[in-house]
Design a protein around this motif. Structure first.
Motif: not given
Length: 222
Positions: A50-51, A84-85, A168-170, A178-179
């Motif tokens: 994931w980025d 992780r984020g 919010a996860l996008v 992902w944002t």
């Protein structure tokens, strides 16, 4: 042998030493099962999967407990992406609710920060100053709608006075990018009576939906 390699500065020697030490059972976990060293060892692998971009991380408390309410669809990537984020952005672990109380899956996921969906466990984490990730129900019909937020799942926040933070996860389940968008904390109503949890759930749900509406790229589908 690994100690000698460390002294000589051989690349990868530290990781090898950690693996050997763990094989001997020499590692620590906290009272809820989190294994910080295992998370660190897995970090490069998760980075390949994931980025993640995090917006609004400054909305999260630097210390102290908080409940992060987030949307999910299929529910496989989102808990890992969130943990992780947020860890990358703040250095803090997120303890994600929803681990099954069944071996060997439950104990394994606890090593990465998962916890049971129980009010007493969530309240204990909040009192200990932990960030708790609370997923809303899955909404498989549309990626443009957040799921339902059950009132009972916010009882721990009301009990401890911890702030509730809409998130919010996008991203796409099979995608890499992902944002994470962190919203403004919603302070719980202390001693607000039987309707306090319902009001908190409604406010948090609406805030998460607004975040998602503002964050979704135009023209997305699936």
């Amino acid at each position: 042998m690994s100690t000698d390699l460390l002294r000589r500065g051989v690349p990868g020697a530290q990781a090898l030493s950690q693996v050997q030490r763990r094989a001997r059972g020499a590692y620590d976990i906290d009272e809820w099962g989190l294994d910080p060293e295992l998370v660190a060892l897995a970090n490069p692998v998760l980075g390949l999967r994931w980025d993640i971009e995090v917006r609004g991380a400054d909305q999260l408390p630097a210390v102290g407990g908080a409940v992060l309410v987030f949307n999910r669809r299929f529910g496989i990537s989102e808990p890992w992406v969130l943990a992780r984020g947020i860890r990358q952005a703040t250095g803090r672990f997120v303890r994600t609710v929803g681990v099954p109380d069944v071996a060997p899956v439950g104990p394994f996921l606890r090593r990465f920060g998962g916890v049971l969906d129980r009010t007493d466990e969530i309240a204990g984490l909040l009192r200990a100053g932990q960030l708790v990730g609370l997923p809303m129900s899955r909404d498989l019909r549309s990626r443009e709608r957040v799921g339902h937020l059950e009132v009972e799942r916010l009882e721990a926040a009301l009990e401890t006075g911890a702030p509730v933070v809409p998130v919010a996860l996008v991203g796409r389940e099979l995608g890499r990018s992902w944002t994470i968008v962190v919203g403004e904390p919603v302070p719980p109503v202390i001693d607000g009576g039987p309707l306090a949890a319902a009001e908190l759930a409604e406010t948090t749900h609406a805030a998460a939906q607004i975040l998602l509406d503002e964050s979704l790229p135009t023209g997305w589908w699936f």
